[in-house]
Design an enzyme around this catalytic site. Structure first.
Site, PDB file in Angstrom:
ATOM      1  N   TYR A   1       0.751  -1.164  -0.144  1.00 42.84           N
ATOM      2  CA  TYR A   1       0.073   0.091  -0.016  1.00 42.84           C
ATOM      3  C   TYR A   1       0.896   1.416  -0.095  1.00 42.84           C
ATOM      4  O   TYR A   1       0.511   2.335  -0.340  1.00 42.84           O
ATOM      5  CB  TYR A   1      -0.884   0.011   1.149  1.00 42.84           C
ATOM      6  CG  TYR A   1      -1.957  -1.057   1.079  1.00 42.84           C
ATOM      7  CD1 TYR A   1      -2.303  -1.911   0.081  1.00 42.84           C
ATOM      8  CD2 TYR A   1      -3.047  -1.232   2.069  1.00 42.84           C
ATOM      9  CE1 TYR A   1      -3.136  -2.862  -0.032  1.00 42.84           C
ATOM     10  CE2 TYR A   1      -3.978  -2.102   2.236  1.00 42.84           C
ATOM     11  CZ  TYR A   1      -4.070  -2.980   1.148  1.00 42.84           C
ATOM     12  OH  TYR A   1      -5.146  -3.714   1.024  1.00 42.84           O
TER      13      TYR A   1
ATOM     14  N   ASP B   1      -5.574  -6.910   5.574  1.00 43.03           N
ATOM     15  CA  ASP B   1      -6.756  -5.956   5.149  1.00 43.03           C
ATOM     16  C   ASP B   1      -7.912  -6.981   4.762  1.00 43.03           C
ATOM     17  O   ASP B   1      -9.042  -6.873   5.423  1.00 43.03           O
ATOM     18  CB  ASP B   1      -6.309  -5.171   3.945  1.00 43.03           C
ATOM     19  CG  ASP B   1      -7.346  -4.298   3.698  1.00 43.03           C
ATOM     20  OD1 ASP B   1      -8.550  -4.131   4.363  1.00 43.03           O
ATOM     21  OD2 ASP B   1      -7.283  -3.199   2.513  1.00 43.03           O
TER      22      ASP B   1
ATOM     23  N   ASP C   1     -11.311  -8.503   7.615  1.00 42.99           N
ATOM     24  CA  ASP C   1     -12.578  -8.484   7.234  1.00 42.99           C
ATOM     25  C   ASP C   1     -13.065  -9.902   7.344  1.00 42.99           C
ATOM     26  O   ASP C   1     -14.529  -9.944   7.330  1.00 42.99           O
ATOM     27  CB  ASP C   1     -12.640  -7.558   5.732  1.00 42.99           C
ATOM     28  CG  ASP C   1     -12.867  -6.014   5.913  1.00 42.99           C
ATOM     29  OD1 ASP C   1     -12.436  -5.697   7.158  1.00 42.99           O
ATOM     30  OD2 ASP C   1     -13.461  -5.702   4.917  1.00 42.99           O
TER      31      ASP C   1
ATOM     32  N   ASP D   1      -3.562 -17.983   0.954  1.00 40.17           N
ATOM     33  CA  ASP D   1      -4.533 -18.714   0.262  1.00 40.17           C
ATOM     34  C   ASP D   1      -4.967 -19.579   1.190  1.00 40.17           C
ATOM     35  O   ASP D   1      -6.550 -19.965   1.277  1.00 40.17           O
ATOM     36  CB  ASP D   1      -4.071 -19.336  -0.972  1.00 40.17           C
ATOM     37  CG  ASP D   1      -2.758 -19.919  -1.273  1.00 40.17           C
ATOM     38  OD1 ASP D   1      -2.224 -19.891  -0.078  1.00 40.17           O
ATOM     39  OD2 ASP D   1      -2.700 -20.701  -2.127  1.00 40.17           O
TER      40      ASP D   1
ATOM     41  N   LYS E   1       2.936 -15.391   1.732  1.00 41.26           N
ATOM     42  CA  LYS E   1       3.117 -16.075   0.313  1.00 41.26           C
ATOM     43  C   LYS E   1       4.540 -16.365   0.248  1.00 41.26           C
ATOM     44  O   LYS E   1       5.006 -16.153  -0.878  1.00 41.26           O
ATOM     45  CB  LYS E   1       2.315 -15.224  -0.634  1.00 41.26           C
ATOM     46  CG  LYS E   1       1.886 -15.901  -1.696  1.00 41.26           C
ATOM     47  CD  LYS E   1       0.841 -16.952  -1.639  1.00 41.26           C
ATOM     48  CE  LYS E   1       0.532 -17.651  -3.081  1.00 41.26           C
ATOM     49  NZ  LYS E   1      -0.219 -18.808  -2.840  1.00 41.26           N
TER      50      LYS E   1
END
Ligand code: NAD
Length: 358
Positions: A139, A246, A250, A222, A190
């Site tokens: 980000y 992020d 959620d 994943d 990852k």
């Protein structure tokens, strides 16, 4: 004297913060030396000053031990230029205070197990904490942008970058947090594809040497996304990058089915923190006295635990929330058959009454 800056913000912000302030008053009545004052942020600040984060608010936030925020934003300010939108106020606070660690619990009170879209037996008693890196990663990485190639085609690009020190400082927060809970930490990356998160995994593994009492495991993102819906109770604390956090936070929040119940904390290296519900300003129900104030009240509990060194008061607030749910009180968002529907202020008062009884 510990100082708290209270930022009600927009929409339901002022309504839910008013209930949390009742709990702050209870904390003060317990003999804790705290004081608080209010300031403007978001659309409310823009209307008054032309800026969603007036200099005065940022200075007060920097001088405070902790910030309690309601929510910002709403349709009224959507046409504004992005540089002065209410959400900019939030981002300005995060970067101005250097809040690099975002802590998001996903707790499902047993009384609300039916609210989840997953089967009650999969989620009842869920208690996960996600520690998300908040000021680095893709980000913020440079270079970034959209460029036009020689053949005239446009190409978008962003950079995933983490320094060892950035990984280490979020890792420390996660290990320390796990230590205060069930001592299990899962680092999500990852590492099979991204070199940057290969380094993430290496640094987390090194850090584990300093925390022999915490059991560290690693999981690819994943798989973590899948495990969160398959068997979420396997997790205690999860630590991950800004982007993965992020998304996963959620997902974890939605496991509980009640957005009005979940608090969050964002911390810096000095232990200063900003505490806020995870939900937004809910313009659809603003001003109706229907908003659930429990996420904001539980944010006060997180504040006591993480910035004000009063974990026993935090426990009592969390227990009081359990007590009112047990008594069958529900705001409309968590209403169930057979329960008693109450408004925002009634719910806040019930929590304070439960606190007074102990
Ligand atoms: P939202 O979280 O405000 O609302 C989503 C849904 O959940 C709505 O139906 C709302 O009524 C309900 N809800 C949210 N909080 C509730 C509560 N405490 N009690 C009962 N019901 C509740 O998300 P949105 O509608 O996508 O966004 C509305 C505004 O909030 C936008 O301007 C957005 O930018 C802003 N926002 C702010 C923050 C923040 O301040 N941290 C976070 C997310 C969104």
């Amino acid at each position: 004297m510990k100082k708290i800056l209270v930022l009600p913000g927009d929409g339901i912000g002022p309504e839910i913060v008013a209930e949390a302030v009742k709990v702050l008053a209870w904390v003060r009545d317990q003999g804790m030396a705290i004081e608080w004052e209010e300031a403007l942020v978001g659309g409310a600040a823009y209307d008054e000053t032309g800026s969603p984060l007036p200099e005065e608010t940022l200075e007060k936030a920097k001088a405070a031990d902790a910030v309690l925020l309601g929510a910002v934003g709403g349709p009224k300010w959507e046409p504004l230029d992005i540089s002065v939108r209410p959400e900019k106020g939030l981002l300005g606070l995060r970067s101005g205070l250097n809040l690099f660690a975002n802590l998001r619990p996903a707790i499902l009170y047993p009384q609300l197990a039916e609210a989840s879209t997953l089967k009650p037996e999969v989620v009842a008693g869920l208690d996960i904490l996600i520690v998300r890196e908040l000021t680095g990663g893709i980000y913020f990485g440079q270079p970034r942008g959209v460029r036009t190639l020689e053949n005239g085609e446009r190409e978008g690009f962003n950079t995933l970058v983490y320094s060892e020190s950035e990984i280490r400082r979020i890792g420390r927060v996660a290990f320390e947090t796990a230590r205060r809970r069930n001592r299990r930490l899962c680092s999500v990356d990852k590492a099979n594809v991204l070199e940057c998160t290969e380094l993430w995994r290496e640094v987390m593994t090194e850090l584990a040497g300093d925390y022999p009492d915490v059991e560290l495991s690693h999981m690819y993102v994943d798989n973590a996304a899948m495990q969160l819906v398959r068997a979420p109770r396997q997790f205690d604390v999860i630590v991950t990058t800004n982007l993965f956090g992020d998304i996963l936070s959620d997902e974890a929040a939605m496991l509980t089915g009640s957005i009005g119940m979940l608090p969050s904390a964002s911390l810096n290296e000095k232990g200063q923190g900003m505490y806020e519900p995870i939900h937004g300003s809910a313009p659809d129900i603003a001003g109706q006295g229907r908003a659930n104030p429990l996420a904001t009240i539980l944010s006060v509990a997180m504040m006591l635990r993480h910035s004000l060194d009063a974990p026993e008061l935090a426990d009592r607030i969390e227990q009081a929330v359990g007590t009112v749910l047990e008594a069958g009180l529900r705001t409309p968002d968590i209403m169930q058959a057979g329960a008693k529907e109450v408004g925002t202020a009634e719910m806040g008062d019930a929590v304070v009454a439960a606190l007074m009884k102990k």
